[in-house]
Design a protein around this motif. Structure first.
Motif, short mmCIF file in Angstrom:
data_model
loop_
_atom_site.label_atom_id
_atom_site.label_comp_id
_atom_site.label_asym_id
_atom_site.label_seq_id
_atom_site.Cartn_x
_atom_site.Cartn_y
_atom_site.Cartn_z
N THR A 250 -5.31 0.87 10.15
CA THR A 250 -5.04 0.40 8.79
C THR A 250 -6.18 -0.44 8.22
O THR A 250 -6.01 -1.03 7.14
N GLY B 289 -4.75 4.86 0.74
CA GLY B 289 -4.56 3.84 -0.28
C GLY B 289 -3.73 4.29 -1.46
O GLY B 289 -2.73 3.66 -1.81
N HIS C 168 -10.07 3.92 2.15
CA HIS C 168 -9.04 4.49 3.03
C HIS C 168 -8.27 5.55 2.25
O HIS C 168 -7.74 5.27 1.18
N TYR D 70 -9.01 -1.53 6.02
CA TYR D 70 -9.37 -1.20 4.64
C TYR D 70 -8.22 -0.65 3.82
O TYR D 70 -8.38 -0.35 2.64
N LEU D 71 -7.03 -0.54 4.40
CA LEU D 71 -5.89 0.01 3.67
C LEU D 71 -5.39 -0.96 2.59
O LEU D 71 -5.00 -0.53 1.51
N THR D 72 -5.42 -2.25 2.86
CA THR D 72 -4.98 -3.22 1.85
C THR D 72 -5.88 -3.15 0.62
O THR D 72 -5.40 -3.09 -0.51
N ARG D 73 -7.19 -3.14 0.83
CA ARG D 73 -8.12 -3.06 -0.29
C ARG D 73 -7.97 -1.74 -1.03
O ARG D 73 -8.06 -1.69 -2.26
N ALA D 74 -7.77 -0.65 -0.28
CA ALA D 74 -7.61 0.66 -0.90
C ALA D 74 -6.33 0.72 -1.74
O ALA D 74 -6.31 1.29 -2.84
N THR D 75 -5.26 0.12 -1.25
CA THR D 75 -4.00 0.09 -1.99
C THR D 75 -4.15 -0.75 -3.25
O THR D 75 -3.70 -0.36 -4.33
N ALA E 272 -10.80 3.38 -3.96
CA ALA E 272 -9.68 3.38 -3.01
C ALA E 272 -9.87 4.43 -1.93
O ALA E 272 -9.75 4.13 -0.74
N SER F 169 -6.10 1.12 -5.79
CA SER F 169 -5.27 2.20 -6.36
C SER F 169 -4.31 1.66 -7.42
O SER F 169 -4.09 2.30 -8.45
N ALA G 177 0.03 2.99 -2.38
CA ALA G 177 0.25 2.38 -3.70
C ALA G 177 1.40 3.08 -4.42
O ALA G 177 2.29 2.42 -4.98
#
Length: 137
Positions: free
Chosen positions: A53, A78, A75, A55-60, A71, A63, A82
């Motif tokens: 996970t 993302g 990831h 980079y998933l927070t930044r990608a979400t 996004a 998004s 979102a």
């Protein structure tokens, strides 16, 4: 499950729409202001290896504010996460339930498996053949 565990779950369920709305709102704020502090990945901090996970927070967050190119570069999941957060928030508002009735365990297991496969491909590309599959930040 112990009595204390069941009580904690019941309290969490009473939150209804507050939890998904809070998470979605926080990530929307993070998307609008990327410099806001966040949590770093403990696995990456300890080992230097990104987790599934990372980079998933930044990608979400990207998004949620419509920066889909950024996004997906961070990831691929993302935009999916979102969209899931928005749907979860709207459904929680409509029903007052924390957990949607249509959510089943196999949905989460399937998503987890896809996430692990995506991570394995990224790891193989980065550490196996030397292509940069994780963003340089």
């Amino acid at each position: 499950m112990s009595g204390a565990g069941r009580r904690w779950i019941r309290r969490l369920e009473r939150c209804g729409p507050l939890l998904p709305l809070g998470v979605t709102g926080l990530l929307l704020l993070k998307g609008l202001h990327p410099g806001l502090a966040g949590f770093s990945c403990p696995l990456r901090a300890l080992t230097g290896i990104p987790c599934p996970t990372c980079y998933l927070t930044r990608a979400t967050a990207a998004s949620l504010v419509g920066r889909f190119d950024d996004a997906v570069a961070l990831h691929a999941f993302g935009p999916v996460v979102a969209a899931g957060l928005v749907v979860w928030s709207l459904q929680a508002l409509r029903t007052g339930r924390l957990v949607p009735l249509v959510l089943r365990g196999w949905h989460l297991a399937g998503l987890g498996l896809l996430l692990l496969l995506y991570w394995a491909v990224r790891m193989g590309l980065t550490y196996g053949i030397g292509l940069q599959a994780f963003p340089l930040l």
